[in-house]
Scaffold this active site. Structure first.
Site, PDB file in Angstrom:
ATOM      1  N   GLU A   1       0.836  -1.224   0.000  1.00  0.00           N
ATOM      2  CA  GLU A   1       0.000   0.000   0.000  1.00  0.00           C
ATOM      3  C   GLU A   1       0.863   1.264   0.000  1.00  0.00           C
ATOM      4  O   GLU A   1       0.519   2.257   0.638  1.00  0.00           O
ATOM      5  CB  GLU A   1      -0.942   0.035   1.217  1.00  0.00           C
ATOM      6  CG  GLU A   1      -2.139  -0.852   1.085  1.00  0.00           C
ATOM      7  CD  GLU A   1      -2.886  -0.591  -0.200  1.00  0.00           C
ATOM      8  OE1 GLU A   1      -3.372  -1.573  -0.772  1.00  0.00           O
ATOM      9  OE2 GLU A   1      -2.978   0.576  -0.653  1.00  0.00           O
TER      10      GLU A   1
HETATM   11  C1  LIG Z   1       2.797  -9.883   0.350  1.00  0.00           C
HETATM   12  C2  LIG Z   1       2.545  -8.778  -0.639  1.00  0.00           C
HETATM   13  C3  LIG Z   1       1.253  -8.441  -0.968  1.00  0.00           C
HETATM   14  C4  LIG Z   1       1.009  -7.452  -1.921  1.00  0.00           C
HETATM   15  N1  LIG Z   1      -0.278  -7.185  -2.316  1.00  0.00           N
HETATM   16  C5  LIG Z   1      -0.489  -6.409  -3.404  1.00  0.00           C
HETATM   17  C6  LIG Z   1      -1.783  -6.306  -4.003  1.00  0.00           C
HETATM   18  O1  LIG Z   1      -2.755  -6.885  -3.523  1.00  0.00           O
HETATM   19  N2  LIG Z   1      -1.913  -5.553  -5.124  1.00  0.00           N
HETATM   20  C7  LIG Z   1      -0.865  -4.904  -5.691  1.00  0.00           C
HETATM   21  O2  LIG Z   1      -1.049  -4.252  -6.718  1.00  0.00           O
HETATM   22  N3  LIG Z   1       0.381  -4.963  -5.150  1.00  0.00           N
HETATM   23  C8  LIG Z   1       0.586  -5.709  -4.028  1.00  0.00           C
HETATM   24  N4  LIG Z   1       1.838  -5.805  -3.492  1.00  0.00           N
HETATM   25  C9  LIG Z   1       2.937  -5.042  -4.072  1.00  0.00           C
HETATM   26  C10 LIG Z   1       3.404  -3.906  -3.156  1.00  0.00           C
HETATM   27  O3  LIG Z   1       2.439  -2.905  -3.098  1.00  0.00           O
HETATM   28  C11 LIG Z   1       4.758  -3.425  -3.701  1.00  0.00           C
HETATM   29  O4  LIG Z   1       5.706  -4.446  -3.413  1.00  0.00           O
HETATM   30  C12 LIG Z   1       5.184  -2.105  -3.083  1.00  0.00           C
HETATM   31  O5  LIG Z   1       4.359  -1.064  -3.540  1.00  0.00           O
HETATM   32  C13 LIG Z   1       6.640  -1.746  -3.404  1.00  0.00           C
HETATM   33  O6  LIG Z   1       6.920  -1.881  -4.767  1.00  0.00           O
HETATM   34  P1  LIG Z   1       8.207  -2.719  -5.229  1.00  0.00           P
HETATM   35  O7  LIG Z   1       8.135  -4.036  -4.562  1.00  0.00           O
HETATM   36  O8  LIG Z   1       8.262  -2.702  -6.701  1.00  0.00           O
HETATM   37  O9  LIG Z   1       9.437  -1.960  -4.617  1.00  0.00           O
HETATM   38  P2  LIG Z   1      10.187  -0.710  -5.290  1.00  0.00           P
HETATM   39  O10 LIG Z   1       9.182   0.271  -5.770  1.00  0.00           O
HETATM   40  O11 LIG Z   1      11.211  -1.191  -6.239  1.00  0.00           O
HETATM   41  O12 LIG Z   1      10.907  -0.077  -4.007  1.00  0.00           O
HETATM   42  C14 LIG Z   1      12.140  -0.561  -3.479  1.00  0.00           C
HETATM   43  C15 LIG Z   1      12.630   0.444  -2.438  1.00  0.00           C
HETATM   44  O13 LIG Z   1      12.881   1.719  -3.057  1.00  0.00           O
HETATM   45  C16 LIG Z   1      12.112   2.737  -2.429  1.00  0.00           C
HETATM   46  N5  LIG Z   1      11.645   3.663  -3.461  1.00  0.00           N
HETATM   47  C17 LIG Z   1      11.074   3.379  -4.642  1.00  0.00           C
HETATM   48  N6  LIG Z   1      10.744   4.503  -5.293  1.00  0.00           N
HETATM   49  C18 LIG Z   1      11.131   5.520  -4.507  1.00  0.00           C
HETATM   50  C19 LIG Z   1      11.053   6.940  -4.604  1.00  0.00           C
HETATM   51  N7  LIG Z   1      10.504   7.566  -5.648  1.00  0.00           N
HETATM   52  N8  LIG Z   1      11.558   7.683  -3.600  1.00  0.00           N
HETATM   53  C20 LIG Z   1      12.091   7.099  -2.511  1.00  0.00           C
HETATM   54  N9  LIG Z   1      12.175   5.778  -2.351  1.00  0.00           N
HETATM   55  C21 LIG Z   1      11.693   4.993  -3.335  1.00  0.00           C
HETATM   56  C22 LIG Z   1      10.964   2.024  -1.741  1.00  0.00           C
HETATM   57  O14 LIG Z   1      10.453   2.766  -0.638  1.00  0.00           O
HETATM   58  C23 LIG Z   1      11.611   0.717  -1.325  1.00  0.00           C
HETATM   59  O15 LIG Z   1      12.266   0.893  -0.107  1.00  0.00           O
HETATM   60  C24 LIG Z   1       2.096  -6.768  -2.497  1.00  0.00           C
HETATM   61  C25 LIG Z   1       3.406  -7.091  -2.135  1.00  0.00           C
HETATM   62  C26 LIG Z   1       3.643  -8.096  -1.243  1.00  0.00           C
HETATM   63  C27 LIG Z   1       5.068  -8.478  -0.942  1.00  0.00           C
END
Ligand SMILES: Cc1cc2nc3c(=O)[nH]c(=O)nc-3n(C[C@H](O)[C@H](O)[C@H](O)COP(=O)(O)OP(=O)(O)OC[C@H]3O[C@@H](n4cnc5c(N)ncnc54)[C@H](O)[C@@H]3O)c2cc1C
Length: 584
Positions: free
Chosen positions: A435
């Site tokens: 989220e």
């Molecule tokens: C168990 C689980 C359930 C989930 N459920 C859902 C779901 O139901 N529906 C859905 O759509 N998604 C879901 N997700 C996905 C989840 O919302 C994403 O994993 C999350 O938004 C982070 O995206 P990412 O994993 O690509 O990490 P990234 O976006 O690659 O982030 C990696 C790191 O970089 C930081 N970062 C990235 N961009 C920036 C920025 N602009 N400025 C500063 N820091 C930044 C982040 O804070 C993080 O620390 C789920 C994930 C998990 C693991």
């Protein structure tokens, strides 16, 4: 020790949150007895049905079978009871078959349910959020066909945003939506990490999917929101053929084992049938209706897990004997609760959980008032916008720390799965990530929220917290009011510095301090609210009043005490954070 939802404290905290506003027609249930009955039943459902299934879900993760995804033993039956209890429509409008109760009351119920079983509650949580989005943006025929069944709990809903290359930043989403001759659309693409993307709790799953139309502009403005059911339905809502979408894999993960996390594929055989929600290219706006409520609900996951962790640690500390506490005279080992450092851990857990609860309920109350036409609407909309990232990130960061402290309190036994506290830490970990990661929440707070009305909204909120603090002077211990006042000064000066930095174009400097600023905000807000609950005009003199005062005092004198240091990090930490030398 079995989890017991703290319904008395929840009811008290709900009334405190409601006391800020006088809006006709709102929260009648909190005073007419209906709300007490709802809370009592919600607490019973948490204690008796959900809590016993928490460890079952942890040890028997959701599984992918030839017939689809199977949830852990007992979860289907629990879901049936959930549905029959009418809980799925608690806060939905009566026009849609819901009970029309407030988001504030729902927040109290979510607090209890999440503490009992966070992984189970993810299915309802997403349905609640999807209901809000569909109620606000879907065409009447889609509302009739799908939303009513989500509100009744007959079907659940999901949120399909994430793709391998697009997580925090959705502008790179690639899932395509093509218009079809029948007036619907066809979806093609892959989504990952979709919570309850498939399961056996209901016959159908309603997916809300962000995708790109052929003529879409690049970036976030080109995203549209679609509804794609797992099973295609006739005009009476009877499921028939499967849609062209499926779960192709389940993630193995650190926690929330009972909740399936699905890799989804859309359009392997001609395209998944889907219907547009809202306007083309306005998908993110529609999704934000869903995400804001989901963010608060995730904050409430933090509150629930914190409560469960604090309860478990306290029960253990009252039984475990080790060492001799300072001042103990007998030859027996002392109960560990008598050691000052263990008391520090226990009070940090209990006060932190109470503060996070108060911040989340303040946010829920503002969301309710923002939904009612009237003079308070604008102020409530601003407060809800400002506090949503704080509620989400402050509560879930604390949950991670509190669950970790619960393990620490148990010593080696905490690290052993049998005591159950290790599961709480594993489950809580994700709440700081999904989220919108907590880092993204902090950026939202600094870049989009404190700048609302050129800083007017945040200054109004700080002034409101200051009034709460002044109102308890003379009744609260002097060191408590001094601690709170220092916290308020720190928040005020850090806010001024951030606003000035943003105005001067020093955005990078401001963003380097976003996370300490959010913590500072949560601590000061939580401290003011706990102070009001303990010594304010409506503090009450019930049996729990002395406990509330002790927790408010501890929070102000030990946790808000970090505020000046955090303000210093906001102001002075950027140069060392941005110095690249340490990373090469
Ligand atoms: C168990 C689980 C359930 C989930 N459920 C859902 C779901 O139901 N529906 C859905 O759509 N998604 C879901 N997700 C996905 C989840 O919302 C994403 O994993 C999350 O938004 C982070 O995206 P990412 O994993 O690509 O990490 P990234 O976006 O690659 O982030 C990696 C790191 O970089 C930081 N970062 C990235 N961009 C920036 C920025 N602009 N400025 C500063 N820091 C930044 C982040 O804070 C993080 O620390 C789920 C994930 C998990 C693991």
């Amino acid at each position: 020790m079995a989890f017991r939802a703290p319904m008395d404290e929840i009811a008290f905290a709900l009334r405190q949150a409601a006391s800020d506003w006088a809006v006709e027609g709102l929260w009648g249930e909190l005073s007419d007895g209906n709300g007490s009955a709802v809370l009592e039943q919600a607490g019973r459902f948490a204690d008796e049905r959900l809590a016993p299934l928490n460890v079952v879900g942890d040890r028997h993760p959701a599984e992918r079978t030839a017939d689809g995804v199977r949830t852990p033993p007992g979860w289907r039956e629990a879901y049936r009871t959930w549905r029959e209890g009418g809980w799925a429509g608690l806060a939905a409008s009566p026009d849609l078959g819901g009970s029309g109760l407030s988001h504030l009351l729902l927040a109290g119920c979510l607090d209890a349910w999440n503490g009992a079983n966070m992984a189970f509650m993810l299915a309802p949580l997403l349905s609640f959020a999807a209901s809000d989005a569909l109620a606000a943006h879907a065409r009447p025929e889609l509302r009739d066909l799908y939303l009513r069944r989500i509100v009744s709990g007959e079907w659940t809903a999901t949120m399909n945003l994430t793709e391998p290359q697009a997580g925090s930043d959705l502008s790179d989403l690639r899932t395509r939506a093509e218009p079809a001759a029948d007036g619907a659309f066809r979806l093609f693409g892959q989504k990952i990490f979709i919570t309850y993307g498939d399961h056996d709790l209901t016959d159908n799953v309603v997916h809300l999917v962000l995708a790109r139309l052929p003529d879409a502009p690049a970036g976030p403005r080109g995203l549209s929101l679609f509804l794609a059911p797992k099973m295609l339905v006739d005009s009476n809502g009877r499921p028939g053929q499967p849609n062209d979408l499926r779960c192709v894999g389940l993630e193995r993960k650190l926690g929330i084992h009972g909740a399936p996390t699905c890799a989804m594929v859309f359009g392997e055989s001609g395209g998944a049938r889907a219907w547009l929600i809202g306007e083309p290219h306005r998908g993110l706006t529609c999704m934000f209706t869903m995400m804001n409520n989901a963010r608060l609900a995730v904050g409430l996951e933090g509150v629930g897990v914190s409560e469960a962790a604090a309860q478990a640690a306290l029960a253990f500390a009252r039984e475990r004997r080790q060492g001799r506490a300072p001042g103990s005279t007998g030859s027996d080992q002392s109960l560990i609760i008598e050691h000052p450092d263990v008391r520090r851990m226990l009070l940090t857990m209990r006060a932190g959980a109470a503060a996070a609860r108060a911040v989340c309920y303040r946010t829920a109350a503002a969301i309710d008032v923002a939904g009612v036409d009237g003079p308070a609407r604008l102020a409530a909309t601003e407060r809800a916008a400002l506090l949503t990232p704080v509620a989400k990130a402050f509560a879930t960061d604390l949950a991670n720390e509190i669950a970790s402290l619960a393990i620490q309190t148990h010593g080696g036994m905490g690290y052993i799965e049998e005591t159950g506290v290790a599961q709480l830490l594993r489950d809580a970990r994700i709440a700081a990530i999904y989220e919108g990661t907590n880092g993204i929440q902090a950026i939202d707070l600094v870049q989009r929220k404190i700048t609302l009305r050129e800083g007017g909204a945040v200054r109004d909120e700080i002034a409101a917290l200051g009034r709460m603090m002044r109102n308890i002077e003379g009744r609260a211990p002097a060191a408590t009011t001094v601690g709170l006042a220092r916290g308020l000064d720190a928040l005020s000066s850090a806010t001024d510095w951030l606003l000035a930095s943003l105005m001067d174009g020093r955005t990078t400097d401001a963003l380097a301090g976003a996370t300490p600023y959010l913590r500072l905000f949560g601590l000061v807000c939580g401290g003011a609210l706990l102070g009001r609950a303990a010594w304010g005009a409506e503090a009450g003199s019930d049996a729990n009043a002395p406990k509330r005062a002790a927790l408010a005092r501890f929070f102000a004198e030990n946790m808000v005490a970090a505020a000046p240091g955090l303000a210093g990090m906001v102001r002075d930490g950027a140069a060392s954070t941005l110095d690249g030398a340490g990373l090469v």
